[in-house]
Each structure stands twice: as structure tokens, then as C-alpha cells.
Write a protein that holds these residues in place. Structure first.
Motif, mmCIF file in Angstrom:
data_model
loop_
_atom_site.group_PDB
_atom_site.id
_atom_site.type_symbol
_atom_site.label_atom_id
_atom_site.label_comp_id
_atom_site.label_asym_id
_atom_site.label_seq_id
_atom_site.Cartn_x
_atom_site.Cartn_y
_atom_site.Cartn_z
ATOM 1 N N MET A 1 0.835 -1.177 0.000
ATOM 2 C CA MET A 1 0.000 0.000 0.000
ATOM 3 C C MET A 1 0.883 1.244 0.000
ATOM 4 S SD MET A 1 -2.711 -0.684 2.871
ATOM 5 C CE MET A 1 -3.514 -2.140 3.173
ATOM 6 N N ASN A 2 0.506 2.176 -0.813
ATOM 7 C CA ASN A 2 1.296 3.394 -0.900
ATOM 8 C C ASN A 2 0.858 4.434 0.123
ATOM 9 O OD1 ASN A 2 2.215 1.994 -3.046
ATOM 10 N ND2 ASN A 2 1.357 3.308 -4.612
ATOM 11 N N THR A 10 -7.802 2.943 -0.241
ATOM 12 C CA THR A 10 -6.678 2.025 -0.130
ATOM 13 C C THR A 10 -7.132 0.602 0.159
ATOM 14 O OG1 THR A 10 -6.345 2.513 2.206
ATOM 15 C CG2 THR A 10 -5.072 3.818 0.624
ATOM 16 N N TRP A 11 -8.420 0.428 0.518
ATOM 17 C CA TRP A 11 -8.939 -0.905 0.826
ATOM 18 C C TRP A 11 -10.459 -0.909 0.702
ATOM 19 C CZ3 TRP A 11 -12.315 -0.940 4.964
ATOM 20 C CH2 TRP A 11 -12.250 0.163 5.814
ATOM 21 N N THR A 73 -6.987 -4.890 -0.341
ATOM 22 C CA THR A 73 -6.287 -3.666 -0.739
ATOM 23 C C THR A 73 -6.650 -3.304 -2.174
ATOM 24 O OG1 THR A 73 -4.328 -4.747 -1.652
ATOM 25 C CG2 THR A 73 -4.327 -4.287 0.746
ATOM 26 N N HIS A 74 -6.340 -2.070 -2.560
ATOM 27 C CA HIS A 74 -6.633 -1.658 -3.941
ATOM 28 C C HIS A 74 -5.798 -2.452 -4.948
ATOM 29 C CE1 HIS A 74 -3.264 1.013 -2.928
ATOM 30 N NE2 HIS A 74 -3.036 1.107 -4.202
ATOM 31 N N GLU A 75 -4.749 -3.151 -4.475
ATOM 32 C CA GLU A 75 -3.978 -4.040 -5.349
ATOM 33 C C GLU A 75 -4.600 -5.433 -5.438
ATOM 34 O OE1 GLU A 75 -2.305 -2.658 -2.618
ATOM 35 O OE2 GLU A 75 -1.020 -1.144 -3.540
ATOM 36 N N GLY A 76 -5.649 -5.688 -4.653
ATOM 37 C CA GLY A 76 -6.328 -6.978 -4.694
ATOM 38 C C GLY A 76 -5.842 -7.994 -3.674
ATOM 39 N N ALA A 77 -4.966 -7.608 -2.767
ATOM 40 C CA ALA A 77 -4.444 -8.534 -1.754
ATOM 41 C C ALA A 77 -5.313 -8.507 -0.497
ATOM 42 C CB ALA A 77 -3.010 -8.145 -1.387
#
Length: 172
Positions: A1-2, A10-11, A73-77
Motif C-alpha cells: 500500500m502506498n 486504499t482498501w 487492498t486496492h492491489e487486490g491482496a
């Protein structure tokens, strides 16, 4: 997460689904030792019987007795999970765990705030309880920041703990 974990975007909090199984299992395996430092370990059977347990949780969720959610998360994790257990008479027990990679950045506080909102607006609950061990100050802080107050000292797998409670109102 950035960005800090508690910032919007972010989530997402997603209800548990069948297709979450592989990512959830990987999350639990990756964080097993980390979680065991603060909460009782799930044991080997949890991992060897994961598929059966996952199906049982989905069936329980279908009855309305519990509501299980993943923090994605926005990355899919998978960054964590948050659950409302033993839903009855407008009340439920809150349980949550945030993975080591996402810990310490406000995510647990933000996720508990969101589940309190959902508990009221989506599930019609009026009270939440939660327990934590005395050697888990991070969890005590999360609960206190979210309006929970101490009500009783339980024992959790032989470890001294604290029970918390939070009344919910439509405005929360």
C-alpha cells in the motif's frame, strides 16, 4: 500500500465469498506466526481442513448467524479480516485480524469503524462486543478508539483478557 492504510480508496471491505478461499488461506499461512504472538494460534487442523471450514463459514453466513468480511487492498491482496459472530437479538461479537504487512498504519481502526457502520446500517445491529487478551495493547487501542468500553475480564485460551462493548445507534 502506498498511502496510509486508513485513507479512503486504499482498501475495501468485502463479504466473504467462495472465490476468496485461495487468497484467504495464503493470508492466514503468511501471518500465522505473527498472529500467534497476540492471539491464540488456530492450530494445524485449521490449515489442513481449510476448504471444509471455508464452506462451513459460507453456509453459516447464509443463515445470518455470522457475517464474515475480508479487507482487500486496492492491489487486490487480503490485508485482513473482520467478522461479526453469533448474531442474535441485535447483538454480535466482533473479531478482526490485520496482517503484519498492513499493521501499524491505522487500518484496524479504520476497518473496525467501517464494520460498526455496516453493523448498524446493513445488518440492523444495536450492540457489539469484543474480547482481547491483556497482552494485546494494539487491539485494546483499536477498540477504545472506536467507542468500545471495558465491561468484564474474560479468559481467552487460558490468557487473561478484557471484554469490550459498544452500543450502536443509527447515527454511528
Amino acid at each position: 500500500m502506498n498511502a496510509p492504510a486508513d485513507q479512503p480508496g486504499t482498501w475495501n471491505l468485502e463479504p466473504l465469498r467462495a472465490d476468496h478461499a485461495p487468497a484467504l488461506l495464503a493470508f492466514e499461512q503468511e501471518n500465522r506466526a505473527y498472529f500467534a504472538r497476540a492471539i491464540p494460534d488456530r492450530g494445524d487442523a485449521y490449515f489442513t481442513e481449510f476448504t471444509t471450514r471455508h464452506h462451513a463459514l459460507l453456509a453459516e453466513q447464509d443463515t445470518g448467524l455470522s457475517r464474515f468480511h475480508l479487507v482487500i487492498t486496492h492491489e487486490g491482496a487480503v490485508a485482513g479480516r473482520v467478522n461479526l459472530l453469533d448474531i442474535e437479538d441485535g447483538s454480535a461479537e466482533l473479531g478482526y485480524r490485520i496482517g503484519e504487512r498492513a499493521a501499524g498504519r491505522g487500518l484496524a481502526t479504520a476497518v473496525v469503524a467501517e464494520i460498526c457502520r455496516l453493523a448498524t446500517t446493513a445488518y440492523g445491529l444495536t450492540r457489539l462486543t469484543a474480547v482481547t487478551t491483556l497482552d494485546n495493547p494494539a487491539s485494546m487501542t483499536v477498540l477504545t478508539r472506536n467507542g468500545f468500553t471495558q465491561v468484564a475480564p474474560p479468559t481467552i485460551d487460558g490468557r487473561p483478557g478484557i471484554r469490550y462493548e459498544r452500543p450502536l445507534t443509527p447515527a454511528t
